[in-house]
Scaffold this active site. Structure first.
Site, PDB file in Angstrom:
ATOM      1  N   ARG A  56       0.816  -1.215   0.000  1.00 27.69           N
ATOM      2  CA  ARG A  56       0.000   0.000   0.000  1.00 27.69           C
ATOM      3  C   ARG A  56       0.851   1.266   0.000  1.00 27.69           C
ATOM      4  O   ARG A  56       0.452   2.294  -0.554  1.00 27.69           O
ATOM      5  CB  ARG A  56      -0.930   0.002   1.204  1.00 27.69           C
ATOM      6  CG  ARG A  56      -2.049  -1.024   1.092  1.00 27.69           C
ATOM      7  CD  ARG A  56      -3.041  -0.843   2.206  1.00 27.69           C
ATOM      8  NE  ARG A  56      -4.201  -1.687   1.993  1.00 27.69           N
ATOM      9  CZ  ARG A  56      -5.321  -1.559   2.689  1.00 27.69           C
ATOM     10  NH1 ARG A  56      -5.417  -0.641   3.630  1.00 27.69           N
ATOM     11  NH2 ARG A  56      -6.342  -2.356   2.456  1.00 27.69           N
ATOM     12  N   ASP A 164     -15.629  11.327   9.119  1.00 25.46           N
ATOM     13  CA  ASP A 164     -14.653  10.290   8.804  1.00 25.46           C
ATOM     14  C   ASP A 164     -13.263  10.798   9.147  1.00 25.46           C
ATOM     15  O   ASP A 164     -13.053  12.013   9.304  1.00 25.46           O
ATOM     16  CB  ASP A 164     -14.731   9.892   7.328  1.00 25.46           C
ATOM     17  CG  ASP A 164     -14.165   8.496   7.087  1.00 25.46           C
ATOM     18  OD1 ASP A 164     -14.957   7.529   7.135  1.00 25.46           O
ATOM     19  OD2 ASP A 164     -12.948   8.365   6.882  1.00 25.46           O
TER      20      ASP A 164
END
Length: 294
Positions: A56, A164
């Site tokens: 990632r 978020d």
């Protein structure tokens, strides 16, 4: 933390562009990354996730034209990196998997039980918090359900907050534009009412109608924060498929803070793979994954 999808990338899927990158993410660098992720965001990153994290981080390191994971770590932990790179790092390491009408039992319960109950109590204004809203599919689903109920029950009003930990997904939620295939689970009548189709047939997308963005706000919020800087109380809180990333102690601490923002008689919805069993919380379990503040 709910959680745009940051899908797990296979580090072997792309041929590395230069030899300096053929080294793996070292155990020392991994420990420092994983400790930081846990301390700042409460997300568990055990040793078995090292290869995943390596894959990632690869794109970010390439984008920054760096030559090693250690160089990226030193940059991330520098004052400049903490200002400029932290949101990119967070978007890379978190998985924001979400869908419209995901786990539909919660939306059915909201319209068939919770909202009529509030109405019978004389509670005319409904406030809902999507606490890990990701790219917006969950709060926009909530908005559809609430709009339908309010239109059938004049005098009722509502507001929705989506929050978020990722600024990137909050920007996607604010745009409200999604691939056409992402709306497959939305009933046809609601699609026609609340979605606007693009004219681009090569890249078909839909945009949520302005009606869904009324009484709707978005906010950056880390569930690990000591205090949640939001309004006092909500009638319904969604916190779904984010607790699974925390250890048991962190789960209980987060849900305790969520309860402080949930009014007595309000409802908390969690994900179907999550459990609050044996936690000391002011909640009654009404149905699987549905809790009421007592």
């Amino acid at each position: 933390m709910n959680p745009g999808n940051n899908d797990i990338q296979d580090p072997q899927s792309d041929e590395l562009e230069f030899d300096a990158f053929r080294a793996e993410l070292s155990q020392d660098d991994f420990r420092k990354f994983s400790s930081f992720i846990y301390e700042q965001f409460g997300i568990k990153m055990p040793d078995v996730k090292r290869v995943m994290l390596q894959g990632r981080l690869l794109k970010r390191i390439r984008d920054l034209k760096m030559t090693s994971y250690t160089q990226y770590r030193e940059y991330l932990f520098s004052p400049e990196g903490q200002r400029k790179e932290i949101y990119n790092f967070l978007s890379v390491v978190t998985t924001n998997k979400t869908d419209f009408f995901r786990e539909p039992v919660h939306f059915d319960f909201m319209s068939s039980t919770a909202l009529p109950e509030f109405q019978e109590q004389g509670h005319r204004h409904i406030s809902v918090w999507s606490s890990a809203c990701s790219s917006g599919e969950e709060p926009y689903t909530i908005a559809m359900v609430l709009n339908e109920y309010v239109q059938s029950n004049p005098g009722m009003t509502f507001e929705i907050l989506g929050s978020d930990i990722s600024q990137n997904v909050l920007e996607k939620a604010a745009r409200g534009v999604y691939p056409e295939k992402a709306v497959a689970m939305i009933p046809l009548d609601l699609k026609r009412k609340y979605l606007l189709r693009s004219k681009d047939r090569e890249n078909p997308t839909v945009r949520v109608a302005p009606l869904l963005q009324k009484n709707f706000s978005l906010k950056y919020l880390n569930l690990m924060d000591r205090i949640y800087d939001i309004k006092d109380e909500f009638d319904i809180i969604f916190c779904r498929n984010v607790l699974i990333y925390f250890d048991r102690e962190t789960q209980e601490r987060v849900v305790q803070k969520l309860c402080e923002k949930l009014r007595t008689g309000g409802y908390l919805f969690i994900g179907h793979s999550e459990s609050l069993s044996n936690m000391n919380l002011p909640l009654a379990n009404i149905k699987p994954t549905i809790f009421k503040r007592i």
